[in-house]
Structure formats: structure tokens, C-alpha cells
Design an enzyme around this catalytic site. Structure first.
Site, mmCIF file in Angstrom:
data_model
loop_
_atom_site.group_PDB
_atom_site.id
_atom_site.type_symbol
_atom_site.label_atom_id
_atom_site.label_comp_id
_atom_site.label_asym_id
_atom_site.label_seq_id
_atom_site.Cartn_x
_atom_site.Cartn_y
_atom_site.Cartn_z
ATOM 1 N N ARG A 61 9.924 0.869 6.234
ATOM 2 C CA ARG A 61 8.612 1.499 6.064
ATOM 3 C C ARG A 61 8.196 2.105 7.401
ATOM 4 O O ARG A 61 8.310 1.461 8.446
ATOM 5 C CB ARG A 61 7.597 0.473 5.579
ATOM 6 N N SER A 90 0.810 -1.220 0.000
ATOM 7 C CA SER A 90 0.000 0.000 0.000
ATOM 8 C C SER A 90 0.840 1.266 0.000
ATOM 9 O O SER A 90 0.515 2.242 -0.686
ATOM 10 C CB SER A 90 -0.950 -0.003 1.200
ATOM 11 N N ARG A 121 4.218 1.563 10.461
ATOM 12 C CA ARG A 121 4.078 0.639 11.592
ATOM 13 C C ARG A 121 5.280 0.679 12.541
ATOM 14 O O ARG A 121 5.377 -0.139 13.448
ATOM 15 C CB ARG A 121 3.834 -0.776 11.084
ATOM 16 N N ARG A 164 -0.436 0.314 14.437
ATOM 17 C CA ARG A 164 -0.448 1.690 13.938
ATOM 18 C C ARG A 164 -1.763 2.402 14.245
ATOM 19 O O ARG A 164 -2.007 3.494 13.751
ATOM 20 C CB ARG A 164 -0.180 1.712 12.429
#
Length: 517
Positions: free
Chosen positions: A261, A62, A264, A191
Site C-alpha cells: 500500500r 480505507s 504510508r 503520511r
């Protein structure tokens, strides 16, 4: 300036696969989407691998998807940048990383390496953990501890054993480093501000206090499996051999968080660094000599220093639309809200002039197979009202269901998720047609079309490398041939639908060719 209203609907995790076996889309009752295949122009586009700036064979995700969509160009990802740095050995001369290990060495302190341990390549990669251990040990740091977050979401649900074995082998080969703790990403990588989950990971990492303890990581994993915990949900387990005390995080230690990333990784970072943190009552907050992150997690969190600086992306779709004085809306539920805002805007927190945002709270359930409709109906209500208000020139919407429920591996629930989307999307198409607008329906990556892992004979919970469908609703037009377009072509397509020329920074091409009047 008057333009034709344009809407992009992203069905997160809605890939294309012809085989109907264990395919939630094919098995669902979808009268509206079935109608789209016969009534509207459609094609298939690429959403993974090199088409979105990832290595060959790497599934999309995503974050990457929305970054490419909003940029209108292929954005080479941090994952690939870091891989190349390790391969060229530039990683080991990175000045920020050198600073990190030297701080620990100078104070005879520990380096704590935090990260998701797998080869999923969505949030992290095990090779980056191994390289960081090598860097610290070769620099002369005597205490190098790994706090391993187990995956089972971007990898098969029960697959952590070989990753732990490979990590132990790497430590033995390098001549240093040890696994200090294991826990599932469900806890360490939340998250959604479900702070009790993060608290369990925090107490494990800082104080060595978990629900369980084990003499080795592999024994701890086997005990978790015996408790019927899959990788993602392995409860906090401290690792200490007989006669040893669990590892704790002490004043003067250094932390290196190796997830590349950010979404999270932010909450745990916030808990470890923020002196005014209020998510839960911390037993203590170690006074760290340094906190380093593989990439930039949050510009506002200046106490964390990124090892790889971000690459700036200029003239994204949102920025360009704002420059033309137009109104735009971003709408999603909690799980995908950062994607239609932060990631779609090129990794920028900035809200552009004329940009409105609607956040619909995701339901508070442990896993979304328990409520596969999630908040799709509420998103639809708000989106429909926004369309009919005729206030916006461009709208970006994400429906999270197919991805978030698909990650559960529950086929029945995933079918319900698809059917929910089918009902919702029909209302949106009707609303757009009623105002004379145009829209694209597509996805950022696949997931729900493949619900069984035949190789490992277990549920398939990760993304896929499948192409994704694209439907166009609007003026008479033809679309690019299947397989010739990719996510970076969506922003140019939207601009063409609005009657705007694309900026030179956008190297994607419009997938929509309008027929002469």
C-alpha cells in the site's frame, strides 16, 4: 444535463455490531443516527474479504474500500495478487525482482528490505518479507538486511514478538538475512509530513543511528516494552551483536520496499530518493544502485521501480461523471483526503474535468484520541456550504474520526468521535433535504464498533470484518436486503440516484430501487 444531486458520506471505520460491549457506536449518545434507523431506509453491506478483492478472513481498509467504491466493481487487490504469485512461485521469476537482486550481487553490495512486519494485511504482510529474503539469498546476495517497521495498529498494540521470532526463524531456514533495525510505524510510515518522525526512521536506516541499540531485535523489543512503548511507537533501535557495528546503507546498495500500500510508504521513499528533498536536513543520501517497490507508489517518482505493475481501472465513478459534463466535489480532512481523490479515482492522480477538491487540515496532535473531534466540524462547514451552493451534481465526503480515533484503542475518545459524527451528519442531511438532493451514508470498513480484543485482553486497534450500515435519504425507495450488497455497488447506486445509466465496466448493482410515482 440536469440530474438530481447525489451525496455519498463515508463514515470511515463505522461498522455494525449488535453486541454493545466495548462498542463505541452503541455506547455513544447518537440521537440523529438513532433516528436514521427508524426514519430512513437502511441495510447492511459487506466491506471486507472477497467482497472487496481481499483473501477470506481479511479485514477491509480505507484504500481498498475507496478503490472498490469508486470503481463500481470488485477490484482484486495487490495483496492477493502478490500472495498468488508467491504461492505459484512466479514471484521468484519476476523480472524486476531479479534485476534488483542481480544489481546487488554484481556489485557485492547489500539488499535492504524495508517494510511493515506483521500479518495485518493492510499495508504489508510478513510473508512478502520472507519471500523477498528468500529471493535475495538464493540469488547469491550475501548481505540481506531487514529494517522492520512494527505494527500495533492493524494488529494488537503489543503483538510484535511472534512476528520478529518468525522472521528470525525464516532467516535461519533460508540461510541468510538479518534484522538490522526496528522502529514503530508511527515514525517510518507517517503520511502527514510530520518530518521529525520520518527523520528518526531515515537516520536509523541509512546510518544505523537510533535512539537505542540492542544486540537482538527481540531484546530491543523487550527494552521498548519496558519503556512503555507499544509496537506502533517503538523508538528507532539499531540491531547489532556485541562487537559489531550497526548496519548502514552504502553507495551501490539496493533497496526493496515491500509495503504494497502506497500512502504510508511515500514519504520515506521521497526522503531516500529525492535529491531536492527539503523535509529535513539529511546527514547524507546514499547513492543507491536501485530502489524497488512492491507496487507503484507514485507515478511522478520515476527513480522507484515497481515490482508489480498497477492494474488500470477504467470508467470509475469520477471519470464517468466527468464524461457527462457534470460537476463533482471530493472533500475530506488530511488523513482521508487521498482516499476520496487518488484511491476513489482508481489509483489515478488525475483530476477530472469538473472535479473540485477540498482538503481540510487534520489537527496536529500526536494521536487523535487527544482530539477526537479531529476536523469534522470544519469539514461539515465546508460540505454544508458546498451543498447549499447547488454547484455540484455529485459529492463524495469522508469523515475520518471513527477510524483514526478507533486506532488509538481508547474507548472513551472513540465514543466522543462517534458523537461528533452524529452531530455533523444531522446538519448534512438537513442541507441535502433542503435542496431536494439524495444521499447515502455508509462506511468503508469497520473499526470503532469493536474496541476490545478479548482474545489477547488488550485494546482492539485494528479494523474488523463486520458489515457496515447504509442509510438512504431521498425519494421513496427500497434497499437491497442486508448482506446482499457490497462496496462495489455504491457507484452504481449513486448513478441510479442521479438518473444515469452505469457503464459496462461497472459490474456492481444499484442497492436502491425507486418506487413508482
Amino acid at each position: 444535463m440536469t440530474v438530481t444531486p447525489a451525496l455519498l458520506v463515508i463514515l470511515d471505520g463505522f461498522g455494525y455490531r449488535e453486541d454493545s460491549h466495548d462498542n463505541a457506536i452503541a455506547l455513544a449518545n447518537t440521537p440523529n443516527i438513532d433516528r436514521f434507523w427508524t426514519q430512513y431506509p437502511h441495510t447492511l453491506i459487506n466491506a471486507s474479504e472477497t467482497f472487496v478483492g481481499l483473501p477470506r478472513g481479511q479485514m477491509g481498509n480505507s484504500e481498498v474500500g475507496h478503490l472498490n467504491i469508486g470503481a463500481g466493481r470488485v477490484v482484486f487487490q495487490d495483496f492477493e495478487r502478490i500472495n498468488q504469485a508467491i504461492a505459484s512461485r512466479e514471484f521468484f521469476s519476476n523480472p524486476v525482482l531479479i534485476e534488483a537482486v542481480n544489481k546487488a550481487k554484481a556489485g557485492h553490495k547489500a539488499v535492504h528490505i524495508l517494510g511493515l512486519l506483521s500479518d495485518g494485511g493492510v499495508h504489508s504482510h510478513q510473508d512478502h518479507i520472507h519471500a523477498t529474503i528468500e529471493m535475495a539469498v538464493n540469488a547469491g546476495v550475501e548481505k540481506v538486511y531487514v529494517h522492520a517497521f512494527l505494527d500495533g495498529r492493524d494488529t494488537p498494540p503489543i503483538s510484535a514478538k511472534p512476528y520478529l521470532e518468525k522472521l528470525e526463524q525464516a532467516c535461519a531456514s533460508i540461510g541468510g538475512g538479518k534484522i538490522a533495525s526496528i522502529c514503530g510505524r508511527f515514525y517510518a510510515m507517517d503520511r502527514d509530513k510530520r518530518w521529525p518522525r520520518v527523520e528518526a526512521a531515515y537516520n536509523l536506516i541509512t546510518d544505523g543511528q537510533g535512539e537505542f541499540a540492542s544486540a537482538s531485535a527481540l531484546q530491543g523489543l523487550e527494552a521498548a516494552y519496558a519503556r512503555d512503548e507499544k509496537d506502533e511507537f517503538v523508538k528507532a533501535t539499531a540491531i547489532a551483536a556485541a562487537g559489531e557495528q550497526p548496519v548502514t546503507m552504502e553507495d551501490g546498495d539496493v533497496v526493496i520496499f515491500v509495503n504494497f500500500r502506497s500512502d504510508r510508504a511515500r514519504q520515506l521513499t521521497h526522503a531516500l530518493l529525492d535529491p531536492d528533498f527539503e523535509g529535513f536536513n539529511r546527514r547524507r543520501q546514499p547513492k543507491l544502485a536501485g530502489f524497488y517497490t512492491l507496487t507503484l507508489y507514485d507515478k511522478a517518482e520515476t527513480r522507484a521501480k515497481p515490482i508489480f505493475a498497477p492494474v488500470e481501472i477504467r470508467n470509475t465513478f469520477g471519470e464517468y461523471v466527468a464524461q457527462h459534463g457534470l460537476k463533482q466535489l471530493r472533500i475530506a480532512e488530511t488523513e482521508k483526503y487521498p482516499h476520496v481523490t487518488f484511491f476513489f479515482n482508481g489509483g489515478e492522480e488525475q483530476v477530472f474535468a469538473g472535479e473540485d477538491r477540498i482538503l481540510v487540515p487534520s489537527p496536529k496532535v500526536a494521536t487523535y484520541d487527544l482530539q477526537p473531534e479531529m476536523s469534522a466540524y470544519e469539514v461539515t462547514d465546508r460540505l454544508e456550504a458546498a451543498i447549499l451552493s447547488r454547484k455540484y451534481d455529485a459529492i463524495i465526503c469522508n469523515y475520518a474520526n471513527c477510524d483514526m480515533v478507533g486506532h488509538s484503542g481508547d474507548l472513551s475518545a472513540s465514543i466522543k468521535a462517534v458523537e461528533t459524527i452524529d452531530t455533523c451528519i444531522a446538519r448534512i442531511v438537513k442541507a441535502m433535504e433542503s435542496i431536494g438532493g439524495q444521499m447515502i451514508i455508509t462506511a468503508d470498513h469497520g473499526n470503532v464498533e469493536q474496541m476490545r480484543d478479548y482474545e489477547n485482553n488488550q485494546p482492539h486497534t485494528q479494523h474488523t470484518t463486520n458489515q457496515v450500515p447504509l442509510f438512504f435519504i431521498g425519494k421513496p425507495a427500497t434497499l437491497a436486503a442486508p448482506g446482499t450488497g457490497s462496496l462495489c455497488d455504491l457507484a452504481p447506486s449513486l448513478l441510479a440516484m442521479m438518473g444515469l445509466k452505469q457503464p459496462p465496466e461497472m459490474t456492481g448493482k444499484s442497492l436502491v430501487a425507486f418506487q413508482a410515482a
